[in-house]
Write an enzyme that holds these catalytic residues in place. Structure first.
Site, mmCIF file in Angstrom:
data_model
loop_
_atom_site.group_PDB
_atom_site.id
_atom_site.type_symbol
_atom_site.label_atom_id
_atom_site.label_comp_id
_atom_site.label_asym_id
_atom_site.label_seq_id
_atom_site.Cartn_x
_atom_site.Cartn_y
_atom_site.Cartn_z
ATOM 1 N N SER A 151 0.878 -1.170 0.000
ATOM 2 C CA SER A 151 0.000 0.000 0.000
ATOM 3 C C SER A 151 0.914 1.218 0.000
ATOM 4 C CB SER A 151 -0.918 -0.045 1.222
ATOM 5 O OG SER A 151 -1.701 1.114 1.310
ATOM 6 N N TYR A 210 -4.781 8.276 -6.909
ATOM 7 C CA TYR A 210 -3.732 7.434 -6.314
ATOM 8 C C TYR A 210 -4.162 7.006 -4.915
ATOM 9 C CZ TYR A 210 0.610 5.962 -4.131
ATOM 10 O OH TYR A 210 1.546 5.229 -3.444
#
Length: 270
Positions: free
Chosen positions: A131, A145
């Site tokens: 992540s 994003y």
């Protein structure tokens, strides 16, 4: 027996560093990326390069089938391939936003679907999803994003509960500032789509902040070590954060209100 690991996005940055580091620590490593020519140097470490486009079903299926045939299955999956384009929500074409989600979310999910049957059968597996601190905190102009990384956080949390009884661990890695070509490419794209719009001055501020982050960025090996720690832990944590500014940003996000945090972030744009 060496455990078989698939590391995606292994042509540069965190992916390449992780593939090399795990190979040096006794794992049977397959490094996957679109740019297979950028992975030829991995051969010297005993890493097997595999061509993979995470947005292509055909490519994903072929990659897993190839490794399964050679090694009997993937025991550890490191979902590292990612795209990091920034730009104001108003400016960024939805087609580019969809591509980013295709790479960062749907490619990850499909690869997990493909490796799970063997992991369940063996009652063993480690799924490591890369992540970002950006999966918990946001910067302006990073809407898509951040949406993709927030999605990875939620996806991982749900999946962890689904597969625990099959002996499979789901681990989230949250890197802070790490040296990679993605930061430069994302910044360049942002200036292209938002540099001359109503968000132009904000884009310049974000770009300057990125330059500062890049200057203090940690080497990718920091994250590679974190991944090794996570996959070798008997009872791994659900999340590991590391590299420049990661723990501080996550701590501040926890103790500040939304508005206080927004104010702090925006003060860095001047």
């Amino acid at each position: 027996m060496k455990k078989t690991v698939l590391v995606t996005g292994a042509s540069a940055g965190i992916g390449k560093a992780t593939a090399i580091y795990l190979a040096q620590h006794g794992y049977n490593v397959y490094g996957a990326a679109r740019r297979i020519e950028k992975m030829q140097d991995l051969n010297q470490y005993g890493i097997k390069p595999v061509s993979l486009d995470v947005t292509s079903e055909e490519s994903l299926v072929a990659c897993v089938a190839h490794i399964s045939k050679e090694a009997g299955g993937i025991e550890i999956l490191v979902n590292n391939a990612g795209s990091g384009y920034y730009g104001a929500l108003e400016d960024m074409p939805i087609s580019d936003a969809k591509y980013q989600l295709e790479v960062n979310v749907f490619g990850v999910a499909r690869l997990i679907q493909l490796v799970l049957p063997t992991m369940r059968k063996n009652n063993f597996g480690k799924i490591v999803n890369i992540s970002s601190v950006g999966g918990k905190v946001t910067l302006p102009l990073g809407g898509w994003y951040h949406a993709s990384k927030f999605a990875i956080e939620g996806l991982s949390d749900a999946l962890r509960k689904e597969v625990k009884s099959f002996g499979i661990d789901v681990i989230v890695i949250e890197p802070g500032g790490t040296k990679s070509e993605m930061t430069g490419l994302g910044s360049k794209y942002m200036m292209k789509v938002s540099g001359n719009t109503a968000y132009g001055s904000l884009a310049k501020g974000v770009s300057q902040m990125y330059a500062k982050i890049a200057k203090d960025a940690a080497e990718p090996i920091v994250i590679a070590r974190l991944i090794q720690e996570a996959i070798e832990a008997k009872n791994p944590k659900t999340r590991y954060a590391g590299a420049a500014g990661a723990k501080l940003m996550l701590f501040l996000r926890k103790i500040l209100s939304d508005k206080q945090f927004d104010k702090m972030v925006m003060s860095q744009m001047k």
